[in-house]
Each structure stands twice: as structure tokens, then as C-alpha cells.
Design a protein around this motif. Structure first.
Motif, PDB file in Angstrom:
ATOM      1  N   GLU A  89      -2.562   0.719   5.022  1.00 21.27           N
ATOM      2  CA  GLU A  89      -2.093  -0.505   5.666  1.00 21.27           C
ATOM      3  C   GLU A  89      -1.296  -0.190   6.919  1.00 21.27           C
ATOM      4  N   GLU A  90      -1.525  -0.985   7.945  1.00 19.01           N
ATOM      5  CA  GLU A  90      -0.842  -0.766   9.223  1.00 19.01           C
ATOM      6  C   GLU A  90       0.611  -1.205   9.158  1.00 19.01           C
ATOM      7  N   GLU A  91       0.856  -2.406   8.635  1.00 18.60           N
ATOM      8  CA  GLU A  91       2.211  -2.936   8.536  1.00 18.60           C
ATOM      9  C   GLU A  91       2.579  -3.114   7.074  1.00 18.60           C
ATOM     10  N   THR A  92       3.697  -2.529   6.680  1.00 19.77           N
ATOM     11  CA  THR A  92       4.127  -2.625   5.286  1.00 19.77           C
ATOM     12  C   THR A  92       5.620  -2.922   5.224  1.00 19.77           C
ATOM     13  N   ARG A  93       6.003  -3.549   4.135  1.00 20.22           N
ATOM     14  CA  ARG A  93       7.417  -3.711   3.810  1.00 20.22           C
ATOM     15  C   ARG A  93       7.697  -2.875   2.571  1.00 20.22           C
ATOM     16  N   PRO A  94       8.927  -2.376   2.435  1.00 22.02           N
ATOM     17  CA  PRO A  94       9.257  -1.585   1.245  1.00 22.02           C
ATOM     18  C   PRO A  94       8.930  -2.331  -0.034  1.00 22.02           C
ATOM     19  N   ARG A  95       8.280  -1.627  -0.954  1.00 22.21           N
ATOM     20  CA  ARG A  95       7.902  -2.256  -2.222  1.00 22.21           C
ATOM     21  C   ARG A  95       7.631  -1.181  -3.266  1.00 22.21           C
ATOM     22  N   THR A  96       7.586  -1.611  -4.528  1.00 20.09           N
ATOM     23  CA  THR A  96       7.235  -0.741  -5.645  1.00 20.09           C
ATOM     24  C   THR A  96       6.291  -1.510  -6.567  1.00 20.09           C
ATOM     25  N   THR A  97       5.144  -0.901  -6.879  1.00 15.27           N
ATOM     26  CA  THR A  97       4.174  -1.517  -7.776  1.00 15.27           C
ATOM     27  C   THR A  97       3.669  -0.457  -8.745  1.00 15.27           C
ATOM     28  N   SER A  98       3.700  -0.746 -10.023  1.00 20.36           N
ATOM     29  CA  SER A  98       3.177   0.196 -11.031  1.00 20.36           C
ATOM     30  C   SER A  98       1.734  -0.174 -11.352  1.00 20.36           C
ATOM     31  N   ILE A  99       0.879   0.863 -11.376  1.00 24.49           N
ATOM     32  CA  ILE A  99      -0.536   0.678 -11.697  1.00 24.49           C
ATOM     33  C   ILE A  99      -0.967   1.811 -12.616  1.00 24.49           C
ATOM     34  N   ASN A 100      -1.287   1.470 -13.854  1.00 22.97           N
ATOM     35  CA  ASN A 100      -1.817   2.456 -14.812  1.00 22.97           C
ATOM     36  C   ASN A 100      -0.966   3.724 -14.885  1.00 22.97           C
ATOM     37  N   ASP A 101       0.328   3.562 -15.124  1.00 23.31           N
ATOM     38  CA  ASP A 101       1.280   4.665 -15.269  1.00 23.31           C
ATOM     39  C   ASP A 101       1.461   5.461 -13.982  1.00 23.31           C
TER      40      ASP A 101
END
Length: 324
Positions: A68-80
Motif C-alpha cells: 500500500e502506498e499510503e498507510t496509517r499505523p494499525r495492527t491486525t491479527s490474521i491466522n496467528d
């Protein structure tokens, strides 16, 4: 990948704080049993994009998020695993103090993929630590080290903002206010821009401590919580700088208004003194017969003396009335 700039770093961690550097040609032969693999890409490179989408084996959602070109700080859990985006200070030459660069990361127990556009200070420091044998031993330590380096790298910048606003406060006290309006406005823009990303980064770290990730121990979560507390302190310091900048601007406006009022007051006093004098000279200047002293050679001197006496009396009157 034909261009080595597509893959900035590639480390196969040995679980003891060190690693073995590998090249692009070694990636097809890598297996999860070989150890934890860390790949750091410049996502703007066509070969990096191609590898992430077609050869990495990552889910398309994860691969696209890393690109992604533009992102904001984030946290996402996907399958451990964890998909994260963080913002850190750009420590490289000619960078602005409010220049925050983004690093995207996918991390699980077998592979770590990080991507960036500009050079990342945190990734560069991890590369040095692994090269010296003092780096992280597993995914949890890598995650904590990267987050810690990212947050800790903000300390000097935030302290610099505090020093600058202190200098501006001193400048207002000693009336050294040349160009201060523009300087304060520039500082406020820098602080606002920086805080814009630190607030969601605080939320991302808070969410990180709550995610149910099997390879994060309670002690790991405590360390992340401590790092998050440091980030909160930096945000509070930025808020304090912003509020102090507002107060300095208000004080500067107040001083400017006082100076303007003082000058206008002096001009008003001068106008009040010369108003009756102007009336007399205007009256004597009308071109009609019967003007007193028209044929007296001493009349002009007498008028000057009278006007001076009137001016002095008016000044004494204003002083007695405490008008100045």
C-alpha cells in the motif's frame, strides 16, 4: 530479482541473536524448517512487488497491504500472524524533523516480511544488530525490537520541539520577536503533522497487547505495554508543545497589540496638542481684512510664542489628567 535494491536485507535468523545473510537466488530453496526468515523490501521496486504477489506464498490481502502506498499505523491479527504498519522518524540527512516514514510488516513464527519506500532507521538498526550477533532470536523479540526502535527514535525529535518552544518563550520575554510569528506557525504545523500519526500508532500498540497471538508471552506483552507508555508520553509532550505554542502566539499578539496601542496613543496625544494650534493658525490664515497684527512686524513672533505657550499648557493639562 534482478535489481538488488528490490530486496534490501535478507536474514536467516539462527535463534541465538545472529543470522546468515542470503541472496535473492536462495529464496526459492528456503523452507520453514531452515529457520526464521526476515526479508526487507523496497516495495516501490517492480521485482519486489512481483515477488510479494506471485512468489511469497502470502495471502493476497497481506501482500497488497505490504504494498500500500499510503498507510496509517494499525495492527491486525490474521491466522496467528500480525499485519502491522508503523510510522517512525526519518533520521537520515536532510530529513525534516516531522518527516515520518512508514514501515509495513507481516510477522509470524516462520517468516517476517517488512516493506518501506524511504530508508527505515529501525530496519537498518536491526540489520546491524543481527550482523553483530546481538539481534532478536525469534519473532516475538523481532517485533518488540522493531517497535522499540521505532518509538525510541522519536525521543530526540520530541525533545527538540520542547527546546525550540522554550527558545520562543524566551524570545517573547526579551522582545526578540522578528519572524517569530512564522517560526511558531511552522512549529505548530510540524507538531500537528507528527501527532497525526502517533495517535493511531498508540492505538495500534494498545491493540497489539490484546491480540491473541500464541507466540507472544505475557512478558512480551508487558514489554510492548512499556513501549506504548513511552509513546503516550511523547504524545503528551507534543500536546504540551502545541499548547505552549498557542500561549506564545497569544502573548506575541498581545505584545503586538500593546505596541500598536501605545503608538496610536502617542499619535493621539500629538494630534490633541496640535488641534487647537492648527485651529489658530488656520483662523489667522484666512485671506480677509481685519486680521490682527497684519501690519505689525512683531506679530509673527508673538503668535509663535503664544502657540508654544498653549502647547506647553496642553501638555501640562494632559499630564495632570494622567492621560500620558
Amino acid at each position: 530479482m534482478s535489481n538488488p535494491s528490490g530486496l534490501a536485507y535478507a536474514h536467516l535468523l539462527n535463534g541465538k541473536g545472529g543470522s546468515v545473510r542470503i541472496s535473492e537466488s536462495d529464496l526459492p530453496q528456503w523452507q520453514a524448517e531452515d529457520g526464521l526468515l526476515w526479508l526487507h523490501f523496497d516495495y516501490t521496486h517492480p521485482d519486489a512487488e512481483r515477488w510479494l504477489l506471485e512468489q511469497s506464498g502470502l495471502d493476497n490481502v497481506i501482500a497488497n497491504a505490504l504494498l500500500e502506498e499510503e498507510t496509517r499505523p494499525r495492527t491486525t491479527s490474521i491466522n496467528d500472524g500480525l499485519l502491522m504498519s508503523l510510522r517512525g522518524i526519518n533520521h537520515y540527512e536532510d530529513a525534516r524533523s516531522d518527516d515520518l516514514i512508514s514501515i509495513r510488516m507481516w510477522i509470524d513464527t516462520r517468516i517476517i516480511v517488512t516493506t518501506r519506500r524511504e530508508m527505515s532507521y529501525s530496519a537498518a538498526e536491526l540489520d546491524k544488530l543481527l550482523s553483530k550477533g546481538n539481534g532478536p532470536k525469534n519473532s516475538a523479540e523481532f517485533l518488540i525490537s522493531l517497535v522499540d526502535l521505532t518509538v525510541d527514535g522519536m525521543s530526540d525529535t520530541v525533545a527538540g520541539f520542547e527546546d525550540v518552544i522554550a527558545d520562543y518563550e524566551d524570545a517573547v520575554l526579551v522582545d526578540d520577536t522578528e519572524n517569530l510569528h512564522n517560526d511558531i506557525a511552522h512549529l505548530r504545523r510540524q507538531v500537528i503533522k507528527m501527532r497525526r500519526y502517533l495517535a493511531p500508532e498508540r492505538d495500534a500498540l494498545a491493540r497489539l497487547t490484546l491480540e491473541k497471538i500464541s507466540w507472544l508471552s505475557d512478558y512480551d506483552r508487558i514489554q510492548i505495554h512499556e513501549i506504548s507508555d513511552n509513546l503516550i508520553r511523547y504524545i503528551e509532550n507534543l500536546d504540551a508543545v502545541r499548547e505552549r505554542a498557542v500561549l506564545v502566539q497569544e502573548e506575541l499578539h498581545s505584545k503586538t497589540s500593546e505596541q500598536l496601542n501605545s503608538r496610536m496613543y502617542v499619535l493621539s496625544v500629538i494630534a490633541a496638542v496640535f488641534l487647537p494650534l492648527g485651529f489658530v493658525t488656520g483662523l489667522l490664515g484666512i485671506n480677509v481684512g481685519g486680521i490682527p497684527g497684519a501690519n505689525d512686524s512683531h506679530a509673527f513672533t508673538d503668535v509663535i510664542v503664544i502657540l508654544c505657550v498653549v502647547a506647553v499648557l496642553l501638555l501640562f493639562l494632559f499630564r495632570w489628567k494622567k492621560w500620558f
